[in-house]
Design a protein around this motif. Structure first.
Motif, PDB file in Angstrom:
ATOM      1  N   UNK A  70       0.827  -1.205   0.000  1.00  0.00           N
ATOM      2  CA  UNK A  70       0.000   0.000   0.000  1.00  0.00           C
ATOM      3  C   UNK A  70       0.866   1.261   0.000  1.00  0.00           C
ATOM      4  N   UNK A  71       1.902   1.253   0.803  1.00  0.00           N
ATOM      5  CA  UNK A  71       2.802   2.410   0.851  1.00  0.00           C
ATOM      6  C   UNK A  71       3.524   2.590  -0.483  1.00  0.00           C
ATOM      7  N   UNK A  72       3.846   1.476  -1.120  1.00  0.00           N
ATOM      8  CA  UNK A  72       4.504   1.553  -2.422  1.00  0.00           C
ATOM      9  C   UNK A  72       3.568   2.144  -3.466  1.00  0.00           C
ATOM     10  N   UNK A  73       2.274   1.869  -3.357  1.00  0.00           N
ATOM     11  CA  UNK A  73       1.300   2.443  -4.284  1.00  0.00           C
ATOM     12  C   UNK A  73       1.304   3.968  -4.177  1.00  0.00           C
ATOM     13  N   UNK A  74       1.342   4.479  -2.961  1.00  0.00           N
ATOM     14  CA  UNK A  74       1.381   5.933  -2.741  1.00  0.00           C
ATOM     15  C   UNK A  74       2.689   6.506  -3.285  1.00  0.00           C
ATOM     16  N   UNK A  75       3.790   5.821  -3.025  1.00  0.00           N
ATOM     17  CA  UNK A  75       5.097   6.274  -3.519  1.00  0.00           C
ATOM     18  C   UNK A  75       5.120   6.311  -5.046  1.00  0.00           C
ATOM     19  N   UNK A  76       4.607   5.254  -5.655  1.00  0.00           N
ATOM     20  CA  UNK A  76       4.619   5.181  -7.120  1.00  0.00           C
ATOM     21  C   UNK A  76       3.792   6.297  -7.736  1.00  0.00           C
ATOM     22  N   UNK A  77       2.690   6.662  -7.076  1.00  0.00           N
ATOM     23  CA  UNK A  77       1.825   7.721  -7.626  1.00  0.00           C
ATOM     24  C   UNK A  77       2.404   9.107  -7.411  1.00  0.00           C
ATOM     25  N   UNK A  78       2.862   9.394  -6.209  1.00  0.00           N
ATOM     26  CA  UNK A  78       3.211  10.766  -5.864  1.00  0.00           C
ATOM     27  C   UNK A  78       4.690  11.106  -6.032  1.00  0.00           C
ATOM     28  N   UNK A  81       5.259   9.487 -10.062  1.00  0.00           N
ATOM     29  CA  UNK A  81       4.270  10.059 -10.989  1.00  0.00           C
ATOM     30  C   UNK A  81       3.701   9.034 -11.969  1.00  0.00           C
ATOM     31  N   UNK A  82       3.566   7.802 -11.499  1.00  0.00           N
ATOM     32  CA  UNK A  82       2.956   6.745 -12.301  1.00  0.00           C
ATOM     33  C   UNK A  82       1.466   6.685 -12.001  1.00  0.00           C
ATOM     34  N   UNK A  83       0.668   6.312 -12.973  1.00  0.00           N
ATOM     35  CA  UNK A  83      -0.779   6.342 -12.794  1.00  0.00           C
ATOM     36  C   UNK A  83      -1.424   4.958 -12.771  1.00  0.00           C
ATOM     37  N   UNK A  84      -0.958   4.051 -13.612  1.00  0.00           N
ATOM     38  CA  UNK A  84      -1.623   2.748 -13.716  1.00  0.00           C
ATOM     39  C   UNK A  84      -1.148   1.747 -12.671  1.00  0.00           C
ATOM     40  N   UNK A  85       0.154   1.646 -12.482  1.00  0.00           N
ATOM     41  CA  UNK A  85       0.675   0.614 -11.584  1.00  0.00           C
ATOM     42  C   UNK A  85       0.237   0.820 -10.131  1.00  0.00           C
ATOM     43  N   UNK A  86       0.055   2.047  -9.623  1.00  0.00           N
ATOM     44  CA  UNK A  86      -0.472   2.168  -8.251  1.00  0.00           C
ATOM     45  C   UNK A  86      -1.859   1.545  -8.105  1.00  0.00           C
ATOM     46  N   UNK A  87      -2.666   1.645  -9.157  1.00  0.00           N
ATOM     47  CA  UNK A  87      -4.005   1.053  -9.110  1.00  0.00           C
ATOM     48  C   UNK A  87      -3.919  -0.470  -9.075  1.00  0.00           C
ATOM     49  N   UNK A  88      -2.959  -1.026  -9.799  1.00  0.00           N
ATOM     50  CA  UNK A  88      -2.751  -2.481  -9.780  1.00  0.00           C
ATOM     51  C   UNK A  88      -2.374  -2.935  -8.373  1.00  0.00           C
ATOM     52  N   UNK A  89      -1.495  -2.179  -7.715  1.00  0.00           N
ATOM     53  CA  UNK A  89      -1.093  -2.520  -6.349  1.00  0.00           C
ATOM     54  C   UNK A  89      -2.289  -2.499  -5.401  1.00  0.00           C
ATOM     55  N   UNK A  90      -3.147  -1.487  -5.540  1.00  0.00           N
ATOM     56  CA  UNK A  90      -4.322  -1.380  -4.682  1.00  0.00           C
ATOM     57  C   UNK A  90      -5.282  -2.552  -4.896  1.00  0.00           C
ATOM     58  N   UNK A 106      -5.111   4.807   1.930  1.00  0.00           N
ATOM     59  CA  UNK A 106      -4.155   4.620   0.836  1.00  0.00           C
ATOM     60  C   UNK A 106      -4.840   4.784  -0.517  1.00  0.00           C
ATOM     61  N   UNK A 107      -6.058   4.303  -0.628  1.00  0.00           N
ATOM     62  CA  UNK A 107      -6.823   4.484  -1.868  1.00  0.00           C
ATOM     63  C   UNK A 107      -7.074   5.966  -2.104  1.00  0.00           C
ATOM     64  N   UNK A 108      -7.545   6.645  -1.071  1.00  0.00           N
ATOM     65  CA  UNK A 108      -7.848   8.070  -1.186  1.00  0.00           C
ATOM     66  C   UNK A 108      -6.607   8.865  -1.554  1.00  0.00           C
ATOM     67  N   UNK A 109      -5.476   8.505  -0.991  1.00  0.00           N
ATOM     68  CA  UNK A 109      -4.230   9.205  -1.277  1.00  0.00           C
ATOM     69  C   UNK A 109      -3.772   8.981  -2.708  1.00  0.00           C
ATOM     70  N   UNK A 110      -3.866   7.746  -3.180  1.00  0.00           N
ATOM     71  CA  UNK A 110      -3.406   7.425  -4.536  1.00  0.00           C
ATOM     72  C   UNK A 110      -4.233   8.157  -5.583  1.00  0.00           C
ATOM     73  N   UNK A 111      -5.533   8.269  -5.372  1.00  0.00           N
ATOM     74  CA  UNK A 111      -6.416   8.906  -6.359  1.00  0.00           C
ATOM     75  C   UNK A 111      -6.143  10.404  -6.390  1.00  0.00           C
ATOM     76  N   UNK A 112      -5.449  10.846  -7.424  1.00  0.00           N
ATOM     77  CA  UNK A 112      -5.052  12.246  -7.553  1.00  0.00           C
ATOM     78  C   UNK A 112      -5.767  12.953  -8.687  1.00  0.00           C
ATOM     79  N   UNK A 113      -6.409  12.183  -9.558  1.00  0.00           N
ATOM     80  CA  UNK A 113      -7.212  12.745 -10.642  1.00  0.00           C
ATOM     81  C   UNK A 113      -8.548  12.021 -10.667  1.00  0.00           C
TER      82      UNK A 113
END
Length: 279
Positions: A70-78, A81-90, A106-113
């Motif tokens: 979950x933490x890696x998903x946030x790191x990958x997004x923010x 600046x990756x968009x697809x792979x964080x969703x795969x992690x979630x 973690x879901x709320x944090x990853x969703x940036x758009x």
């Protein structure tokens, strides 16, 4: 000596045949995640094989430290600046049997758009077929998305209110977000009734007014960095004064740093402009 020899483990080799560092499972996952565009081929492997290798890595780490994923998903997004792979992690986490307290954050944090709301739900629905889920949405995703709805304004919702397997209206009905105030409730009603105001974007402006020198030069000041870079060819073909309106922005060091563009975007833009010489 033929028999009493110290056994030496064979060296770890990379795909070029050179010696490489042996990574543990978390390091391997990080390496795969930060180099993944999901579905896109890599130099040594197809997109399908690369995705499968990454999924295997995710599942190994999930079995040992699910919150790390979950933490890696946030790191990958923010950070990356990756968009697809964080969703795969979630989604991989959501369909495993691990429970982390307050994991929805973690879901709320990853969703940036806004479009990441519908992308995430569409990906989960694909997983439903794989896992044979009876309920459409894991609560982890449903609650995290519900909270994310309060992060956006009408312009952002309208800009990304697109047709697809999952529409914004569908996401609203599925996740039942609680509005933070009456203004937000009114906004949710507009999504439900499909009465969001049409946003003024470069796409809607050019669609309404035509693609020509005057219209492009009028809308350029309102365009984001990526949109400007992706439309270089259009600017040049419509005789826009690129030196005046575009290059000062695209070559500004601070704007480049803040643009969050991956290096290949700049190469793609260069190739598109270079191709004009030969068309």
């Amino acid at each position: 000596m033929k028999f009493n020899k110290k056994e030496v483990e064979p060296p770890i080799l990379n795909k070029e045949g050179s010696k490489a560092y042996k990574m543990d499972c978390k390091e391997e996952l990080i390496s795969r995640v930060v180099t993944s565009l999901v579905g896109e081929s890599k130099f040594y492997t197809s997109g399908k094989d690369a995705d499968e290798e990454m999924l295997n890595s995710i599942r190994v780490v999930l079995s040992q430290d699910p919150e790390f994923v979950l933490k890696l998903a946030v790191y990958a997004r923010h950070v990356m600046n990756l968009r697809s792979v964080p969703l795969v992690l979630l989604v991989e986490y959501a369909n495993a049997t691990y429970g982390i307290t307050d994991s929805r954050k973690y879901v709320t944090s990853v969703i940036s758009r806004v479009d990441e709301i519908t992308e995430l739900l569409a990906l989960q629905f694909r997983y439903n077929d794989v896992y044979g889920r009876n309920n459409k949405l894991p609560m982890f995703i449903k609650n995290g998305v519900a909270s994310a709805f309060n992060k956006f304004d009408e312009y952002q919702f309208a800009k990304y209110n697109r047709d697809g397997t999952v529409r914004l209206k569908d996401a609203l009905y599925l996740c039942h977000p609680s509005p933070k105030d009456q203004h937000q409730q009114d906004l949710f009603d507009k999504i439900s009734n499909e009465t969001l105001s049409t946003p003024k974007t470069w796409e809607t402006y050019i669609s309404a007014n035509g693609s020509n020198k005057v219209t492009w030069e009028a809308i350029i000041p309102s365009m984001g960095y990526m949109a400007m870079m992706r439309n270089l060819r259009n600017f040049i073909e419509n005789n826009v004064d690129v030196n005046k309106y575009v290059l000062p922005i695209l070559t500004d060091r601070e704007r480049v740093i803040k643009s969050k563009q991956l290096p290949f975007r700049f190469l793609s833009a260069y190739k598109a402009v270079e191709q004009l010489k030969y068309d």
